[in-house]
Scaffold this motif. Structure first.
Motif, PDB file in Angstrom:
ATOM      1  N   CYS A  69      15.061 -97.339 -67.064  1.00  0.00           N
ATOM      2  CA  CYS A  69      13.807 -97.146 -67.808  1.00  0.00           C
ATOM      3  C   CYS A  69      13.316 -95.710 -67.690  1.00  0.00           C
ATOM      4  N   MET A  70      13.303 -95.192 -66.472  1.00  0.00           N
ATOM      5  CA  MET A  70      12.873 -93.809 -66.272  1.00  0.00           C
ATOM      6  C   MET A  70      13.773 -92.852 -67.042  1.00  0.00           C
ATOM      7  N   GLU A  71      15.060 -93.088 -66.971  1.00  0.00           N
ATOM      8  CA  GLU A  71      16.040 -92.234 -67.651  1.00  0.00           C
ATOM      9  C   GLU A  71      15.755 -92.166 -69.150  1.00  0.00           C
ATOM     10  N   GLN A  72      15.551 -93.319 -69.786  1.00  0.00           N
ATOM     11  CA  GLN A  72      15.292 -93.345 -71.228  1.00  0.00           C
ATOM     12  C   GLN A  72      14.008 -92.600 -71.580  1.00  0.00           C
ATOM     13  N   LEU A  73      12.983 -92.808 -70.788  1.00  0.00           N
ATOM     14  CA  LEU A  73      11.696 -92.164 -71.074  1.00  0.00           C
ATOM     15  C   LEU A  73      11.746 -90.655 -70.839  1.00  0.00           C
ATOM     16  N   LEU A  74      12.508 -90.217 -69.866  1.00  0.00           N
ATOM     17  CA  LEU A  74      12.663 -88.785 -69.597  1.00  0.00           C
ATOM     18  C   LEU A  74      13.488 -88.099 -70.678  1.00  0.00           C
ATOM     19  N   LEU A  75      14.574 -88.755 -71.082  1.00  0.00           N
ATOM     20  CA  LEU A  75      15.410 -88.181 -72.143  1.00  0.00           C
ATOM     21  C   LEU A  75      14.637 -88.069 -73.447  1.00  0.00           C
ATOM     22  N   ALA A  76      13.740 -89.012 -73.693  1.00  0.00           N
ATOM     23  CA  ALA A  76      12.933 -88.977 -74.918  1.00  0.00           C
ATOM     24  C   ALA A  76      12.007 -87.774 -74.955  1.00  0.00           C
ATOM     25  N   GLN A  77      11.745 -87.188 -73.774  1.00  0.00           N
ATOM     26  CA  GLN A  77      10.901 -85.997 -73.706  1.00  0.00           C
ATOM     27  C   GLN A  77      11.718 -84.712 -73.693  1.00  0.00           C
ATOM     28  N   THR A  80      16.620 -83.128 -69.013  1.00  0.00           N
ATOM     29  CA  THR A  80      17.978 -83.488 -68.608  1.00  0.00           C
ATOM     30  C   THR A  80      17.907 -84.346 -67.349  1.00  0.00           C
ATOM     31  N   VAL A  81      18.738 -85.392 -67.301  1.00  0.00           N
ATOM     32  CA  VAL A  81      18.614 -86.399 -66.243  1.00  0.00           C
ATOM     33  C   VAL A  81      19.975 -86.757 -65.665  1.00  0.00           C
ATOM     34  N   ALA A  82      20.061 -86.761 -64.341  1.00  0.00           N
ATOM     35  CA  ALA A  82      21.229 -87.279 -63.631  1.00  0.00           C
ATOM     36  C   ALA A  82      20.822 -88.572 -62.944  1.00  0.00           C
ATOM     37  N   VAL A  83      21.705 -89.577 -62.981  1.00  0.00           N
ATOM     38  CA  VAL A  83      21.449 -90.854 -62.307  1.00  0.00           C
ATOM     39  C   VAL A  83      22.660 -91.206 -61.461  1.00  0.00           C
ATOM     40  N   TYR A  84      22.413 -91.447 -60.169  1.00  0.00           N
ATOM     41  CA  TYR A  84      23.467 -91.907 -59.260  1.00  0.00           C
ATOM     42  C   TYR A  84      23.146 -93.327 -58.850  1.00  0.00           C
ATOM     43  N   SER A  85      24.096 -94.252 -59.037  1.00  0.00           N
ATOM     44  CA  SER A  85      23.862 -95.651 -58.710  1.00  0.00           C
ATOM     45  C   SER A  85      25.148 -96.303 -58.232  1.00  0.00           C
ATOM     46  N   SER A  86      25.015 -97.501 -57.696  1.00  0.00           N
ATOM     47  CA  SER A  86      26.179 -98.280 -57.255  1.00  0.00           C
ATOM     48  C   SER A  86      25.764 -99.739 -57.130  1.00  0.00           C
ATOM     49  N   PRO A  87      26.732-100.676 -57.191  1.00  0.00           N
ATOM     50  CA  PRO A  87      28.143-100.447 -57.492  1.00  0.00           C
ATOM     51  C   PRO A  87      28.348-100.307 -58.989  1.00  0.00           C
ATOM     52  N   HIS A  88      29.589-100.126 -59.403  1.00  0.00           N
ATOM     53  CA  HIS A  88      29.898-100.053 -60.823  1.00  0.00           C
ATOM     54  C   HIS A  88      30.419-101.408 -61.293  1.00  0.00           C
ATOM     55  N   LEU A  89      30.507-101.579 -62.610  1.00  0.00           N
ATOM     56  CA  LEU A  89      31.015-102.825 -63.166  1.00  0.00           C
ATOM     57  C   LEU A  89      32.478-102.713 -63.589  1.00  0.00           C
ATOM     58  N   ASN A  93      33.533 -94.337 -62.713  1.00  0.00           N
ATOM     59  CA  ASN A  93      32.773 -93.251 -63.345  1.00  0.00           C
ATOM     60  C   ASN A  93      31.328 -93.627 -63.617  1.00  0.00           C
ATOM     61  N   GLU A  94      31.043 -94.928 -63.782  1.00  0.00           N
ATOM     62  CA  GLU A  94      29.685 -95.387 -64.085  1.00  0.00           C
ATOM     63  C   GLU A  94      28.689 -95.035 -62.994  1.00  0.00           C
ATOM     64  N   ARG A  95      29.163 -94.717 -61.797  1.00  0.00           N
ATOM     65  CA  ARG A  95      28.249 -94.473 -60.680  1.00  0.00           C
ATOM     66  C   ARG A  95      27.443 -93.187 -60.839  1.00  0.00           C
ATOM     67  N   LEU A  96      27.872 -92.309 -61.714  1.00  0.00           N
ATOM     68  CA  LEU A  96      27.139 -91.062 -61.931  1.00  0.00           C
ATOM     69  C   LEU A  96      27.139 -90.743 -63.413  1.00  0.00           C
ATOM     70  N   ARG A  97      25.964 -90.565 -63.963  1.00  0.00           N
ATOM     71  CA  ARG A  97      25.878 -90.204 -65.378  1.00  0.00           C
ATOM     72  C   ARG A  97      24.889 -89.060 -65.568  1.00  0.00           C
ATOM     73  N   PHE A  98      25.195 -88.236 -66.557  1.00  0.00           N
ATOM     74  CA  PHE A  98      24.362 -87.112 -66.939  1.00  0.00           C
ATOM     75  C   PHE A  98      23.953 -87.320 -68.389  1.00  0.00           C
ATOM     76  N   ASN A  99      22.663 -87.430 -68.627  1.00  0.00           N
ATOM     77  CA  ASN A  99      22.159 -87.666 -69.990  1.00  0.00           C
ATOM     78  C   ASN A  99      22.907 -88.821 -70.661  1.00  0.00           C
ATOM     79  N   LEU A 100      23.030 -89.923 -69.927  1.00  0.00           N
ATOM     80  CA  LEU A 100      23.633 -91.179 -70.380  1.00  0.00           C
ATOM     81  C   LEU A 100      25.162 -91.148 -70.461  1.00  0.00           C
ATOM     82  N   GLN A 101      25.786 -90.024 -70.152  1.00  0.00           N
ATOM     83  CA  GLN A 101      27.245 -89.921 -70.206  1.00  0.00           C
ATOM     84  C   GLN A 101      27.831 -90.008 -68.794  1.00  0.00           C
TER      85      GLN A 101
END
Length: 429
Positions: A69-77, A80-89, A93-101
């Motif tokens: 949610c934060m990522e979408q709202l920040l990109l709309a403004q 640039t956004v980096a998101v690190y998360s785990s685990p992946h599905l 590569n899904e564990r780290l994304r830059f601007n949704l990529q």
């Protein structure tokens, strides 16, 4: 790809090679909490000092959807956004994304090779190694905002070496008790380890353990609490949110818990990044979705995926199913879980809703056998057991009627396996 027994850091050519190499050094299921090792390596290259504004997100459930949610709202403004998360599905590569990529194989290979050189003779766990590699790439990317999701607990999790401008605590429930403690007070204390002295933390958990309040008081952390400092309310066709200074109405209903979206809005307000343009917020929220969370694969016959795997998330899933099952003849549940999640009463919230259970075994060492799942279900349940996800899913699909609903849940591993098999879905008629 090289075999596991012959892999060395010099022989690694692909991302799969590198992940196998790290796995053979320290298997993923062997968890060793603590910050000494990871901090020592990080300080050699300043990896604990991430660029931009850093938000650290802890909690039992809701971390991923709050970050999205934060990522979408920040990109709309235009940020640039980096998101690190785990685990992946499906892909690491899904564990780290830059601007949704998602970060590319080449990015990860470069980062993992750097950490292998940097660590020298210091042993790192799988999660520590890959977290440091992610931080290396975040420094390279130089985002305006870095959203960092805690892996396990908070206080001793490898992600906690960073210094966040804002901390978020989503929910607190019984999970990972072997590492975090036997009750909500102990678990809350561990998760509150992401708080920082004289800074602010947004807290979504409304039944807050006293331990969390105590940690905040000792540090001088200001808590912005759900139900006190921000509020939300769902209507039939929309929902609303307000804090002391901002009110938003006619927001689009979401497939994720509103609690997580509301917490994202409060976090952005605290950062001074909550746009008060209703159209912009509405559009950004309408685009929020996350694979494996209330994820519809198909409608006729209906197949729904959700990674619910602990009491709190299973209870939420049950509440949603009371509405979602309307119009369906049968509700069939395909469930595979990790051994440490299988406890008496773990599935009780779903018992009155499920017409037939499909229990599947997951790979060891952490995965549970279907027979262990069977042991916590009442004797009068209609049940089928399978040795693996694939056989359970494919045979269940063959028997689905157009007005059935198949729910797949219990673990990231279960949902990931079904996503990989989704090409086997029959075409809607």
């Amino acid at each position: 790809m090289s075999t596991l027994t012959s892999l060395t850091s010099q022989s690694c050519q692909t991302l799969d090679d590198w992940l196998c190499f790290i796995e053979q050094q320290h298997p993923q299921h062997k968890i060793e909490l603590g910050l000494e090792r990871v901090r020592q390596v990080a300080e050699r290259a300043g990896l604990q000092q991430l660029p931009g504004r850093v938000v650290l997100i802890a909690g039992t459930n809701g971390k991923g959807t709050t970050a999205r949610c934060m990522e979408q709202l920040l990109l709309a403004q235009g940020l640039t956004v980096a998101v690190y998360s785990s685990p992946h599905l499906l892909r690491f590569n899904e564990r780290l994304r830059f601007n949704l990529q998602d970060a590319t194989d080449a990015d990860w290979i470069r980062a993992l090779a750097f950490i292998e050189q940097l660590r020298q003779d210091i042993e790192l766990t799988y999660f520590e190694f890959t977290t440091l590699a992610a931080f290396y790439l975040i420094k390279d990317f130089q985002p305006d905002i870095a959203l960092i999701e805690v892996g396990l607990g908070g206080r001793l999790d490898a992600t906690n070496i960073v210094e966040p401008e804002l901390s978020i605590l989503t929910t607190i429930d019984l999970d990972h008790q072997d590492w975090l403690g036997p009750d909500r007070e102990a678990i809350g204390r561990e998760k509150a380890g992401v708080f920082r002295a004289n800074q602010v933390a947004v807290v979504a958990e409304q039944q807050l353990p006293a331990s969390v309040v105590d940690v905040a008081a000792c540090l001088g952390t200001q808590l912005l609490r759900a139900g006190q400092d921000y509020h939300w309310q769902a209507g039939q066709n929309s929902w609303s949110w307000h804090s002391a200074s901002v009110a938003l109405t006619e927001l689009p209903l979401l497939s994720i818990p509103l609690q997580n979206a509301a917490t994202a809005l409060m976090a952005l307000q605290q950062l001074g990044l909550l746009s008060e343009m209703p159209a912009q917020i509405t559009q950004a929220l309408a685009e929020v979705s996350l694979a494996g969370r209330m994820h519809w694969l198909q409608q006729k016959p209906a197949v729904l995926l959700d990674v619910a795997h602990n009491p709190q998330s299973i209870q939420y899933l049950a509440e949603q199913l009371k509405t979602l099952r309307i119009g369906h003849r049968r509700l069939i549940a395909l469930c595979g879980m990790m051994t440490d999640k299988i406890k008496p009463g773990a599935l009780d919230a779903l018992l009155e809703l499920i017409d037939h259970w499909v229990l599947v075994s997951l790979p060891r060492p952490r995965g549970a056998a279907a027979e262990l799942l069977l042991s916590i279900l009442p004797d009068n349940c209609s049940v089928s057991c399978f040795n693996d996800v694939q056989s359970g899913f494919e045979q269940t699909l063959q028997q689905l009627q157009q007005d059935d609903l198949l729910l797949v849940f219990g673990s990231f591993v279960t949902v990931s396996a079904v996503l990989g098999l989704s090409t086997a879905l029959p075409e809607a008629k």
